[in-house]
Design a protein around this motif. Structure first.
Motif: not given
Length: 261
Positions: A112-118, A252-260
């Motif tokens: 959640a922290i990483m997705l909020l960040f993204a 931002a897109f890289v983080i979302i892809v990594q987390e999901l």
């Protein structure tokens, strides 16, 4: 090899802060998580120290050039410092480790922290890419409240995601308060330094700090911010904003892809 990229990226953290007065934390958390494989919550603590210390060093050249609006820094910074300290010291502990469970999918606190960040990176990128007309600063009775509200909001976000808040402070100072770009950079660095270091202090009793690693990354970032400050005297910061905005959008897109994934 991956750690080498991490050290090079640490230089980029400082360069970003020195050139446009923000964006360092946008780079720091992903670098610590994805290149140095730190736990996201610990990475947010490290990020606060790295960005805060670097910003304090980077603010010095702007101070010498009288490019820091101290009144705005105080009005914005004090509520922001209080907000980030309370968030790091109390609110983070209240967030459960698992937030949502839907079948096989679990939304953890770290995710959640990483997705909020993204998500915040995404909107900040749009602000930096777009063209906005600054309005004049209101020096009357309406001057204080907007700064207090903006500072409190930035402090809350900074505390949650371990960001100095420059990617939010810069648009606020320029778009909402009509501050000139160079003055906004210097003022932002001062606010970021106070925000980040107070936020880090709020976590000292919660984390075991690897000071050798942390100080080495911070030292590299400080070199970067001094280089960035020198370059900013020769380069128009307004031309750098959209370029950096596209980079932030990609991150931002890289983080979302990594987390999901």
């Amino acid at each position: 090899m991956i750690e080498l990229f991490g050290f090079l990226a640490s230089l980029g953290i400082g360069l970003s802060l020195g050139l446009i007065g923000g964006g360092g934390s946008i780079l720091t958390v992903p670098v610590l998580v994805y290149l140095f494989h730190l736990d996201p919550l610990l990475a947010t603590s490290y990020s606060l120290f790295i960005v805060g210390s670097s910003s304090a060093v980077g603010a010095v050249p702007y101070f010498r050039q009288q490019l820091i609006d101290f009144r705005s820094a105080v009005y914005f910074g004090i509520p922001s410092i209080i907000s980030v300290f309370l968030t790091r010291h109390y609110i983070l502990d209240l967030i459960p480790e698992q937030l949502v469970q839907l079948g096989e999918f679990t939304l953890s606190k770290d995710m959640a922290i990483m997705l909020l960040f993204a998500v915040l990176m995404f909107f900040a990128a749009l602000k930096m890419i777009g063209k906005h007309v600054s309005k004049p600063v209101d020096s009357g009775n309406n001057y204080l409240l907007p700064f207090i509200l903006q500072g409190t909001g930035v402090g809350l976000i900074s505390g949650l995601i371990g960001a100095g808040g420059g990617f939010l402070i810069i648009p606020a100072l320029i778009i909402f308060n009509g501050m000139p770009m160079k003055t906004a950079i210097g003022t932002s660095l001062l606010i970021i330094a106070a925000n980040s270091l107070f936020g880090f202090i709020g976590n000292l009793d919660l984390q075991r700090i690897d000071w050798t690693f942390l100080l080495s990354i911070t030292g590299i970032a400080m070199v970067g911010i001094l280089l960035g400050s020198k370059l900013s005297q020769r380069i128009d910061g307004k031309k750098l904003k959209p370029i950096f905005g596209w980079f932030v959008l990609l991150m931002a897109f890289v983080i979302i892809v990594q987390e999901l994934n």
